[in-house]
Design an enzyme around this catalytic site. Structure first.
Site, PDB file in Angstrom:
ATOM      1  N   PHE A 177       3.213   1.835  -9.090  1.00 26.81           N
ATOM      2  CA  PHE A 177       2.188   0.961  -8.537  1.00 26.81           C
ATOM      3  C   PHE A 177       1.066   0.754  -9.568  1.00 26.81           C
ATOM      4  O   PHE A 177       0.560  -0.351  -9.743  1.00 26.81           O
ATOM      5  CB  PHE A 177       1.644   1.574  -7.244  1.00 26.81           C
ATOM      6  CG  PHE A 177       0.857   0.604  -6.412  1.00 26.81           C
ATOM      7  CD1 PHE A 177       1.467  -0.510  -5.865  1.00 26.81           C
ATOM      8  CD2 PHE A 177      -0.491   0.806  -6.163  1.00 26.81           C
ATOM      9  CE1 PHE A 177       0.749  -1.404  -5.089  1.00 26.81           C
ATOM     10  CE2 PHE A 177      -1.220  -0.075  -5.384  1.00 26.81           C
ATOM     11  CZ  PHE A 177      -0.596  -1.185  -4.848  1.00 26.81           C
ATOM     12  N   HIS A 187      -4.287  -7.152 -11.651  1.00 26.80           N
ATOM     13  CA  HIS A 187      -4.722  -6.674 -10.343  1.00 26.80           C
ATOM     14  C   HIS A 187      -5.945  -5.747 -10.383  1.00 26.80           C
ATOM     15  O   HIS A 187      -6.504  -5.430  -9.352  1.00 26.80           O
ATOM     16  CB  HIS A 187      -3.545  -5.972  -9.642  1.00 26.80           C
ATOM     17  CG  HIS A 187      -3.772  -5.722  -8.184  1.00 26.80           C
ATOM     18  ND1 HIS A 187      -3.991  -6.741  -7.272  1.00 26.80           N
ATOM     19  CD2 HIS A 187      -3.826  -4.576  -7.463  1.00 26.80           C
ATOM     20  CE1 HIS A 187      -4.160  -6.230  -6.063  1.00 26.80           C
ATOM     21  NE2 HIS A 187      -4.070  -4.915  -6.149  1.00 26.80           N
ATOM     22  N   ILE A 213       2.147  -1.802 -12.070  1.00 27.51           N
ATOM     23  CA  ILE A 213       2.026  -3.176 -11.553  1.00 27.51           C
ATOM     24  C   ILE A 213       0.579  -3.640 -11.644  1.00 27.51           C
ATOM     25  O   ILE A 213       0.290  -4.780 -11.995  1.00 27.51           O
ATOM     26  CB  ILE A 213       2.529  -3.258 -10.086  1.00 27.51           C
ATOM     27  CG1 ILE A 213       4.049  -3.076 -10.039  1.00 27.51           C
ATOM     28  CG2 ILE A 213       2.155  -4.598  -9.462  1.00 27.51           C
ATOM     29  CD1 ILE A 213       4.631  -3.123  -8.648  1.00 27.51           C
ATOM     30  N   GLN A 214      -0.347  -2.736 -11.353  1.00 30.85           N
ATOM     31  CA  GLN A 214      -1.763  -3.106 -11.371  1.00 30.85           C
ATOM     32  C   GLN A 214      -2.214  -3.558 -12.745  1.00 30.85           C
ATOM     33  O   GLN A 214      -3.087  -4.388 -12.885  1.00 30.85           O
ATOM     34  CB  GLN A 214      -2.646  -1.895 -11.015  1.00 30.85           C
ATOM     35  CG  GLN A 214      -2.080  -1.092  -9.906  1.00 30.85           C
ATOM     36  CD  GLN A 214      -3.020  -0.917  -8.762  1.00 30.85           C
ATOM     37  OE1 GLN A 214      -4.127  -1.361  -8.796  1.00 30.85           O
ATOM     38  NE2 GLN A 214      -2.576  -0.298  -7.731  1.00 30.85           N
ATOM     39  N   SER A 245      -8.243  -4.752  -3.382  1.00 27.63           N
ATOM     40  CA  SER A 245      -6.883  -4.690  -2.872  1.00 27.63           C
ATOM     41  C   SER A 245      -6.866  -4.286  -1.384  1.00 27.63           C
ATOM     42  O   SER A 245      -7.488  -4.948  -0.565  1.00 27.63           O
ATOM     43  CB  SER A 245      -6.065  -3.738  -3.755  1.00 27.63           C
ATOM     44  OG  SER A 245      -4.695  -3.951  -3.568  1.00 27.63           O
ATOM     45  N   LEU A 246      -6.205  -3.177  -1.031  1.00 26.27           N
ATOM     46  CA  LEU A 246      -6.201  -2.717   0.372  1.00 26.27           C
ATOM     47  C   LEU A 246      -7.634  -2.526   0.885  1.00 26.27           C
ATOM     48  O   LEU A 246      -7.939  -2.788   2.055  1.00 26.27           O
ATOM     49  CB  LEU A 246      -5.417  -1.400   0.482  1.00 26.27           C
ATOM     50  CG  LEU A 246      -5.426  -0.679   1.838  1.00 26.27           C
ATOM     51  CD1 LEU A 246      -4.752  -1.516   2.919  1.00 26.27           C
ATOM     52  CD2 LEU A 246      -4.746   0.691   1.736  1.00 26.27           C
ATOM     53  N   ASP A 249      -2.259 -11.641 -11.663  1.00 26.02           N
ATOM     54  CA  ASP A 249      -2.026 -10.621 -10.634  1.00 26.02           C
ATOM     55  C   ASP A 249      -0.649 -10.793  -9.985  1.00 26.02           C
ATOM     56  O   ASP A 249      -0.335 -11.855  -9.457  1.00 26.02           O
ATOM     57  CB  ASP A 249      -3.128 -10.755  -9.562  1.00 26.02           C
ATOM     58  CG  ASP A 249      -3.188  -9.562  -8.628  1.00 26.02           C
ATOM     59  OD1 ASP A 249      -2.187  -8.840  -8.515  1.00 26.02           O
ATOM     60  OD2 ASP A 249      -4.247  -9.367  -8.019  1.00 26.02           O
TER      61      ASP A 249
END
Length: 245
Positions: free
Chosen positions: A135, A227, A138-139, A74-75, A199
């Site tokens: 968050f 994700h 969502i992952q 991810s980031l 995702d």
């Protein structure tokens, strides 16, 4: 001796997220696997001010030996790409996990809608814990074991310090504004990718766009994953990564 494999986590997280797969990766890769906290996250006490991708990536690059394989989730994938481009002597290969050179939705580029990131930012100010929890949800979306995944993630993350608010806020800015598509096209090292078809943060359509930017880019998509494929579909994830290492 094998080059070191270094793991970089995503937004709001810390190196604890890798604990579920790190032992297996060490076995697959015969040793030399290290996970790092991004600046301002987990137990990292260095936090650049102002917090930019360049300054934070530079801090990380100083912790790396030459010629490592850099795996970014991810980031963390943006950090991996940035380091590979700007300190190429440090990196021999990048493996992106559920990551893209540009996370925001833009003309002809599928990504996270601007209002979603703006909402996160707004909520972050008032309800940090809740925002990170949302968050996490969502992952895990789309994963058959979503509830267990979230529970497990939270336990692992809680073994490390909470992220600094500057780092959280700057991390969202980086996801919203930093466009590394040009860098992805001209990256001096090979790039591999592992994605989840379900995702919600890195839309499936973005993968073919990435392929068009860099014809050398090789990737695998896990059909039922979201994700965090290394958590929800650990054995599939490990067999894909094994071939990439």
């Amino acid at each position: 001796m094998q080059n070191e494999l270094v793991l970089l986590h995503g937004w709001g997280m810390n190196q604890g997220v890798w604990q579920l797969v790190q032992p297996e990766l060490e076995f697959l890769y015969s040793g030399n696997v290290r996970s790092l906290d991004l600046p301002g996250f987990g137990n990292s006490d260095v936090c650049p001010s102002p917090y930019t991708l360049h300054d934070a990536a530079e801090i990380l690059s100083k912790q790396l030996k030459p010629k490592i394989i850099l795996m970014g989730w991810s980031l963390g994938g943006l950090f991996a790409l940035y380091i590979a481009k700007h300190w190429p002597e440090k990196v021999s290969k990048v493996i992106l996990i559920a990551s893209t050179p540009f996370f925001a939705e833009a003309d002809n580029w599928p990504g996270i809608k601007a209002n979603v990131l703006a909402q996160f930012k707004e909520q972050l100010v008032n309800h940090r814990e809740k925002t990170i929890e949302r968050f996490l949800a969502i992952q895990a979306m789309g994963s058959e074991s979503a509830r267990d995944d979230i529970k497990q993630l939270k336990q692992l993350l809680n073994q490390y310090s909470a992220p600094q608010s500057d780092a959280l806020s700057a991390g969202l800015d980086i996801l919203q504004n930093d466009d590394l598509r040009d860098l992805f096209t001209h990256c001096p090292v090979p790039i591999r990718g592992v994605f989840g078809r379900l995702d919600a943060l890195v839309p499936y359509k973005a993968i073919s766009k990435m392929s068009a930017l860099n014809t050398e880019f090789e990737y695998e998509v896990l059909d039922k994953a979201s994700h965090a494929p290394f958590i929800s579909h650990k054995s599939e994830f490990l067999s894909v990564v094994k071939s990439m290492l």
